[in-house]
Design a protein around this motif. Structure first.
Motif, PDB file in Angstrom:
ATOM      1  N   GLN A  30      34.566   4.570 -38.527  1.00  0.00           N
ATOM      2  CA  GLN A  30      35.593   4.681 -39.337  1.00  0.00           C
ATOM      3  C   GLN A  30      35.295   5.591 -40.642  1.00  0.00           C
ATOM      4  N   VAL A  31      34.474   6.286 -40.262  1.00  0.00           N
ATOM      5  CA  VAL A  31      33.848   7.198 -41.204  1.00  0.00           C
ATOM      6  C   VAL A  31      34.808   8.436 -41.299  1.00  0.00           C
ATOM      7  N   PRO A  32      35.683   8.754 -42.681  1.00  0.00           N
ATOM      8  CA  PRO A  32      36.771   9.623 -42.783  1.00  0.00           C
ATOM      9  C   PRO A  32      36.325  11.227 -42.896  1.00  0.00           C
ATOM     10  N   VAL A  33      35.295  11.241 -43.470  1.00  0.00           N
ATOM     11  CA  VAL A  33      34.902  12.609 -44.157  1.00  0.00           C
ATOM     12  C   VAL A  33      33.461  13.081 -43.625  1.00  0.00           C
ATOM     13  N   MET A  50      37.881  15.446 -33.344  1.00  0.00           N
ATOM     14  CA  MET A  50      37.815  13.943 -33.563  1.00  0.00           C
ATOM     15  C   MET A  50      38.476  13.539 -34.769  1.00  0.00           C
ATOM     16  N   ARG A  51      38.994  14.477 -35.505  1.00  0.00           N
ATOM     17  CA  ARG A  51      40.080  14.285 -36.631  1.00  0.00           C
ATOM     18  C   ARG A  51      39.414  13.780 -37.767  1.00  0.00           C
ATOM     19  N   PHE A  52      37.997  14.244 -37.910  1.00  0.00           N
ATOM     20  CA  PHE A  52      37.355  14.063 -39.535  1.00  0.00           C
ATOM     21  C   PHE A  52      37.765  14.928 -40.449  1.00  0.00           C
ATOM     22  N   TYR A  53      37.961  14.627 -41.509  1.00  0.00           N
ATOM     23  CA  TYR A  53      38.283  15.636 -42.629  1.00  0.00           C
ATOM     24  C   TYR A  53      36.780  16.457 -42.629  1.00  0.00           C
ATOM     25  N   THR A  54      36.983  17.687 -42.424  1.00  0.00           N
ATOM     26  CA  THR A  54      35.705  18.478 -42.198  1.00  0.00           C
ATOM     27  C   THR A  54      35.427  19.548 -43.279  1.00  0.00           C
ATOM     28  N   GLY A  55      34.421  19.280 -44.306  1.00  0.00           N
ATOM     29  CA  GLY A  55      33.951  20.100 -45.004  1.00  0.00           C
ATOM     30  C   GLY A  55      32.774  20.962 -44.922  1.00  0.00           C
ATOM     31  N   LEU A  56      32.728  22.154 -45.720  1.00  0.00           N
ATOM     32  CA  LEU A  56      31.415  22.916 -45.522  1.00  0.00           C
ATOM     33  C   LEU A  56      30.740  23.367 -46.702  1.00  0.00           C
TER      34      LEU A  56
END
Length: 406
Positions: free
Chosen positions: A77-80, A104-110
């Protein structure tokens, strides 16, 4: 991360309605994971915690291994996921990894220095659907280029901001303040607004990697306080004008008590409600709500703890490593309250900041549970007897012996 704008929006709503707004408590989940997918970088920045350089590093996780870890993170359940480096854009399969993360519906940042983003790269970033892209700027042109050790780095990073903004990508500026660049903060905030950037992340200097070398020149407490007051004022102005700007800070959880003090001086009737919200936040979350996986698969309590590995994802799943409190550091970080000493133990704001940043204490004293020497609050502000500052841990310069082990 300390979300200045979030709390000031709540304050504004309270002033307007006469009641502090109810805040939904998020469901328990795994930690935010900052993932250094690659250590190689096209720059050699003066304050790099990863000590990156422009060459390959052996033993980095393969795409198949990344996929396996990602499956475990989702089940935990890692969200980000914040994809970082080095410079993550130098990893050939970065976009494949990011596309899978989004699917996979992670909030994905760069997290990037921005110098490699041209129009084609900006198109790919936009098409991939990154939720957020943070670009580091250490000041205006002369200052930034000196920090980044590359002439033209500022122009290239600013061009990247503009390219991404033109494609509708949410962009933030990332600024780490030291005594060498503090003078550029007001101008950088002005630039943020001129460029219509969505977010400003102010990072206090932490003592890891090359940043450790600069601790003797860390921006001292008066300058830190001035910078925070400037951020509070800018964030409050933004709220009053209805701007969709976010101001956040990191690596010094004294920012919570300092904001409480700032609000109490202006709206004392709302101080207790804000304090309750800040206690619920709880301050430093290293080892609890924030995690790091490095390029070799080692797991750390956060990105500043690269000298302390909790385990490797090739040997055990991240979920097993993160849940394991047999490591004394992890046990202490997950303890509530944490077993801190020194002035932190007697601080009346301990329930807000949680003892602040443990890696600074460890780097200066060898004891992760000593007081945080980077706390910029004085004796009276934290409820100690006047003069207790005389016994404080000093912000000593980085020594030769320490540098051999950084």
């Amino acid at each position: 991360m300390f979300r200045i704008s979030q709390y000031l929006r709540e304050l504004d709503a309270a002033i307007r309605s006469g009641a502090w707004p109810a805040v939904r408590t998020p469901r328990p989940s795994g930690p935010v994971v900052i993932w250094n997918l690659i250590r190689r970088c096209n720059l050699t920045c003066k304050h790099c915690y990863a000590l990156s350089a422009d060459h390959d590093y052996a033993g980095e996780l393969s795409k198949a291994e990344v996929d396996t870890v990602m499956d475990d993170l989702k089940a935990y359940q890692v969200p980000v996921l914040i994809l970082s480096g080095g410079e993550p854009l130098m990893r050939p399969d970065l976009f494949e990894i990011a596309e899978r993360a989004k699917a996979m519906r992670f909030y994905t940042g760069l997290s990037t220095n921005g110098t490699l983003i041209d129009a084609h790269c900006a198109d790919r970033i936009a098409a991939t659907g990154f939720d957020y892209v943070g670009i580091s700027l250490d000041g205006l042109k002369a200052t930034h280029d000196k920090f980044r050790r590359l002439d033209g780095a500022f122009d290239r990073s600013l061009a990247a901001v503009r390219l991404l903004r033109a494609r509708g990508v949410k962009v933030g500026l990332r600024f780490t303040m030291t005594a060498l660049n503090q003078q550029d903060l007001p101008a950088l905030l002005a630039l943020m607004r001129e460029e219509q950037v969505d977010k400003f992340y102010f990072s206090h200097l932490n003592y890891a990697g090359r940043g450790n070398i600069h601790r003797g020149k860390d921006s001292q407490f008066a300058a830190t306080r001035q910078a925070m007051e400037l951020l509070f004022e800018r964030a409050w102005q933004s709220v009053q004008e209805g701007r969709e700007e976010d101001y956040v800070t990191g690596n010094n959880d004294a920012d919570g008590p300092f904001l409480l003090q700032w609000v109490a001086a202006r709206w004392p009737e709302w101080a207790e409600a804000l304090r309750e919200r800040l206690v619920a936040w709880g301050g430093n979350s290293s080892g609890v709500n924030i995690a790091n996986i490095d390029n070799l698969g080692n797991v750390h309590p956060d990105t500043m703890w690269w000298h302390h590995s909790l385990g490797n994802v090739r040997e055990r799943p991240f979920s097993a490593i993160w849940s394991d409190t047999s490591d004394p550091l992890m046990a202490g970080l997950k303890a509530h309250p944490r077993p801190v000493g020194g002035r932190c133990a007697g601080c009346r704001h301990f329930a807000i900041c949680g003892g602040n940043t443990r890696v600074r204490a460890q780097q200066l004293t060898g004891d992760a549970w000593a007081e945080d020497p980077g706390c910029y609050l004085d004796d009276e502000e934290i409820g100690l007897a006047a003069g207790a500052d005389a016994a404080r841990v000093a912000l000593a310069p980085f020594g030769r012996r320490e540098s051999e082990h950084a």
